[in-house]
Design an enzyme around this catalytic site. Structure first.
Site, PDB file in Angstrom:
ATOM      1  N   GLU A 149      20.265  13.765  11.841  1.00 54.14           N
ATOM      2  CA  GLU A 149      19.575  12.520  11.547  1.00 54.14           C
ATOM      3  C   GLU A 149      20.159  11.948  10.248  1.00 54.14           C
ATOM      4  OE1 GLU A 149      15.392  12.727  10.351  1.00 54.14           O
ATOM      5  OE2 GLU A 149      14.989  11.101  11.753  1.00 54.14           O
TER       6      GLU A 149
ATOM      7  N   LYS B 206      -1.380  12.322   0.427  1.00 54.47           N
ATOM      8  CA  LYS B 206      -0.334  12.215  -0.585  1.00 54.47           C
ATOM      9  C   LYS B 206       0.807  11.357  -0.051  1.00 54.47           C
ATOM     10  CE  LYS B 206       3.277  14.617  -1.556  1.00 54.47           C
ATOM     11  NZ  LYS B 206       4.165  13.468  -1.860  1.00 54.47           N
TER      12      LYS B 206
ATOM     13  N   CYS C  49      12.268   7.188  12.055  1.00 54.48           N
ATOM     14  CA  CYS C  49      12.405   8.479  12.743  1.00 54.48           C
ATOM     15  C   CYS C  49      12.762   8.292  14.209  1.00 54.48           C
ATOM     16  CB  CYS C  49      11.126   9.294  12.599  1.00 54.48           C
ATOM     17  SG  CYS C  49       9.655   8.337  12.955  1.00 54.48           S
TER      18      CYS C  49
ATOM     19  N   GLU D  27       5.034  15.256  12.705  1.00 59.04           N
ATOM     20  CA  GLU D  27       5.889  14.209  13.250  1.00 59.04           C
ATOM     21  C   GLU D  27       7.163  14.236  12.427  1.00 59.04           C
ATOM     22  OE1 GLU D  27       8.043  11.564  13.749  1.00 59.04           O
ATOM     23  OE2 GLU D  27       6.650  10.068  12.970  1.00 59.04           O
TER      24      GLU D  27
HETATM   25  P1  NAD Z   1      10.570  15.175   3.025  1.00 57.85           P
HETATM   26  O1  NAD Z   1      10.172  15.797   4.317  1.00 57.85           O
HETATM   27  O2  NAD Z   1      11.048  16.053   1.935  1.00 57.85           O
HETATM   28  O3  NAD Z   1       9.338  14.324   2.423  1.00 57.85           O
HETATM   29  C1  NAD Z   1       8.266  13.805   3.184  1.00 57.85           C
HETATM   30  C2  NAD Z   1       6.962  14.032   2.428  1.00 57.85           C
HETATM   31  O4  NAD Z   1       6.715  15.428   2.313  1.00 57.85           O
HETATM   32  C3  NAD Z   1       6.941  13.486   0.997  1.00 57.85           C
HETATM   33  O5  NAD Z   1       5.650  12.992   0.728  1.00 57.85           O
HETATM   34  C4  NAD Z   1       7.221  14.724   0.167  1.00 57.85           C
HETATM   35  O6  NAD Z   1       6.730  14.642  -1.148  1.00 57.85           O
HETATM   36  C5  NAD Z   1       6.476  15.778   0.937  1.00 57.85           C
HETATM   37  N1  NAD Z   1       6.945  17.163   0.755  1.00 57.85           N
HETATM   38  C6  NAD Z   1       8.176  17.599   0.409  1.00 57.85           C
HETATM   39  N2  NAD Z   1       8.207  18.945   0.388  1.00 57.85           N
HETATM   40  C7  NAD Z   1       6.960  19.377   0.726  1.00 57.85           C
HETATM   41  C8  NAD Z   1       6.360  20.664   0.927  1.00 57.85           C
HETATM   42  N3  NAD Z   1       7.048  21.796   0.736  1.00 57.85           N
HETATM   43  N4  NAD Z   1       5.060  20.732   1.305  1.00 57.85           N
HETATM   44  C9  NAD Z   1       4.344  19.607   1.525  1.00 57.85           C
HETATM   45  N5  NAD Z   1       4.864  18.369   1.352  1.00 57.85           N
HETATM   46  C10 NAD Z   1       6.162  18.247   0.990  1.00 57.85           C
HETATM   47  O7  NAD Z   1      11.648  14.062   3.360  1.00 57.85           O
HETATM   48  P2  NAD Z   1      12.731  13.417   2.325  1.00 57.85           P
HETATM   49  O8  NAD Z   1      13.302  14.504   1.465  1.00 57.85           O
HETATM   50  O9  NAD Z   1      12.106  12.263   1.680  1.00 57.85           O
HETATM   51  O10 NAD Z   1      13.839  12.907   3.337  1.00 57.85           O
HETATM   52  C11 NAD Z   1      14.828  13.803   3.824  1.00 57.85           C
HETATM   53  C12 NAD Z   1      15.166  13.499   5.262  1.00 57.85           C
HETATM   54  O11 NAD Z   1      14.022  13.673   6.084  1.00 57.85           O
HETATM   55  C13 NAD Z   1      15.601  12.079   5.547  1.00 57.85           C
HETATM   56  O12 NAD Z   1      16.937  11.871   5.299  1.00 57.85           O
HETATM   57  C14 NAD Z   1      15.271  11.955   7.025  1.00 57.85           C
HETATM   58  O13 NAD Z   1      16.310  12.488   7.795  1.00 57.85           O
HETATM   59  C15 NAD Z   1      14.048  12.801   7.168  1.00 57.85           C
HETATM   60  N6  NAD Z   1      12.805  11.985   7.159  1.00 57.85           N
HETATM   61  C16 NAD Z   1      12.158  11.762   8.315  1.00 57.85           C
HETATM   62  C17 NAD Z   1      11.020  10.979   8.308  1.00 57.85           C
HETATM   63  C18 NAD Z   1      10.264  10.684   9.561  1.00 57.85           C
HETATM   64  O14 NAD Z   1       9.600   9.660   9.631  1.00 57.85           O
HETATM   65  N7  NAD Z   1      10.271  11.551  10.533  1.00 57.85           N
HETATM   66  C19 NAD Z   1      10.557  10.418   7.139  1.00 57.85           C
HETATM   67  C20 NAD Z   1      11.227  10.687   5.940  1.00 57.85           C
HETATM   68  C21 NAD Z   1      12.346  11.473   5.984  1.00 57.85           C
END
Ligand code: NAD
Ligand code: MN
Length: 434
Positions: free
Chosen positions: A341, A136, A244, A210
């Site tokens: 972050e 996904k 990240c 990660e």
């Molecule tokens: P997120 O963790 O909410 O989203 C990442 C992925 O997880 C997306 O595909 C999302 O649809 C999915 N997701 C969300 N909730 C889920 C759940 N309960 N179960 C399974 N999948 C789920 O990240 P975000 O809200 O897009 O970003 C928020 C913050 O996260 C950013 O500001 C940043 O600090 C951090 N972030 C880190 C990375 C990284 O590469 N480590 C990447 C994106 C965001």
């Protein structure tokens, strides 16, 4: 609006997992390593052939500069397919015993900062090791994953081996919680990572996470300053800081701090912010209004807590989500901008006097993904690298990625490794090597 994308519900998730299970049982787990390699190499070559189209689509969808999607993302995407493809028929030599076995169906959830690259990091090793996948992509950047599904068809990949479902967090939750999944791989926020770890606890699912980072980029007084400035800029302003492993905390040795800051500010005035499809653009768009709000909120807290904010004068386009490259000085370790972050083009600058103080400050974070060290002295590089509580340590460079090198975190940055021989272990029925 670029495109309308469906939101997968429970029935779609069930159908995708069932298709992956069927393909695993009937085809993929029975195929020889040479057979799997043939398909993965074919996918890698198709990515190279279609790299122009994919780079433009990635930039349209994500907002990152075309120069980056063309020269960084796409070459790395292909490389991250070629490398595991080479292992598919040699797994008995990977150090996991004479006949390491695949796990089954892998559920993979990825973020929006490197949409196709994160797909490559997840899909390629899973297939090479004999697993089938349901992936996904993030809700703000699903388009290159859908183009990738087309590439799988073009490669003649047997049906059900790769399944792409679109949707937001709820769809992701249904996928990782599905009872017929054997492996969960997640990249994203620490908050969601923790929720997934709770959901998977007590099941037989193998898990890799990660998560975020708050890396220290540490510049000693003997460092080649011009090179270090380029590394600092690349470390935090690459991909709008949506990285990240970004070098978001700059640690400058006190004796060179003024000189380094002056050069850094001069360099930042030359960066061009604007149209991501213009090949001269250095800083593209912020990925979403939500992310922009988060960056604005955190930078406001920086000023409120007493740090000093600086940005070069640069014209901001009227339409879209933008944030200028920003530097905070007078930052203390207690400030939120030094601890959380931000995931945006925002650098927090701290200073240190001794190597010991640099180590203490660099490690003073709940995260532990990466670190950078800039010094002329080889012995100091080795000593500093051994002291860093971080999965990746760069010396006199930053944000350099290679499919042969394992990537992953300590502490709240997650566990498990992607890339390298170590990354194969995450998709085999063996003890985690990290
Ligand atoms: P997120 O963790 O909410 O989203 C990442 C992925 O997880 C997306 O595909 C999302 O649809 C999915 N997701 C969300 N909730 C889920 C759940 N309960 N179960 C399974 N999948 C789920 O990240 P975000 O809200 O897009 O970003 C928020 C913050 O996260 C950013 O500001 C940043 O600090 C951090 N972030 C880190 C990375 C990284 O590469 N480590 C990447 C994106 C965001
Ligand atoms: Mn979220």
């Amino acid at each position: 609006m670029l495109s309308e994308v469906a939101e997968a519900g429970q029935a779609d998730v069930d159908a995708a997992v069932a298709a992956a299970r069927r393909a695993y049982d009937k085809t993929w787990s029975k195929m020889s390593g040479e057979g799997r390699a043939k398909y993965i190499f074919r996918i890698a070559r198709l990515i190279q052939e279609r790299s122009r189209e994919l780079a433009v689509l990635e930039t349209l969808d994500n907002g990152k500069p075309i120069r980056e999607s063309r020269d960084v993302d796409l070459p790395l995407v292909a490389a991250h397919f070629f490398y595991p493809a080479g292992w598919a028929d040699k797994l008995e030599f990977a150090g996991y015993g004479p006949d390491p076995k695949s796990l089954g169906v892998a559920a993979q959830v990825i973020p929006w900062n490197f949409p196709l690259l994160m797909l490559a990091w997840k899909v390629a090793p899973a297939l090479a090791c004999g697993n089938t996948v349901v992936l996904k992509p993030a809700e703000t950047t699903p388009l290159t994953a859908l183009a990738f599904a087309d590439i799988c068809q073009q490669a003649g990949l047997p049906p059900g081996v790769v399944n792409i479902i679109t949707g937001a967090g709820e769809t992701g939750r249904m996928l990782v919680e599905h009872p017929d999944v054997d492996k969960v791989a997640f990249t994203g926020s620490t908050e969601v990572g923790k929720a997934i770890q709770r959901a998977v606890a007590g099941t037989k699912k193998k898990l890799t996470l990660e998560l975020g980072g708050k890396a220290a980029n540490i510049v000693f007084d003997d460092a080649p300053i011009d090179q270090a400035i380029e590394g600092i800029v690349n470390g935090i302003y690459f991909n709008q800081g949506h990285v990240c492993c970004a070098g978001s905390r700059l640690l400058l040795q006190e004796s060179v701090a003024d000189e380094a800051l002056a050069s850094l500010k001069r360099r930042l005035t030359t960066l061009r912010l604007g149209d991501p499809l213009d090949k001269n653009t250095d800083i593209g768009a912020i990925n979403s209004s939500m992310q922009l709000t988060k960056i604005e909120e955190l930078t406001a807290s920086g000023e409120a807590e007493g740090a000093e904010r600086w940005s070069p004068t640069c014209a901001i386009p009227d339409k879209g989500f933008w944030f200028p490259p920003t530097v905070f000085t007078n930052v203390t370790q207690a400030h939120r901008i030094a601890r959380e972050e931000i995931f945006g083009p925002v650098l927090s600058v701290l200073t240190f006097r001794t190597p010991e103080e640099a180590v203490a400050k660099a490690n003073n974070t709940p995260f532990g993904l990466s670190a950078g060290i800039w010094t002329e002295k080889g012995s100091r590089i080795l000593w500093m690298a051994s002291q860093m509580r971080a999965g990746i340590v760069w010396a006199n460079t930053f944000n350099r990625f290679d499919p042969t090198s394992p990537f992953g975190g300590f502490k709240e940055s997650g566990f498990g490794r992607e890339g390298g021989v170590q990354g194969l272990g995450a998709y085999l029925n063996v003890e985690d090597p990290s």
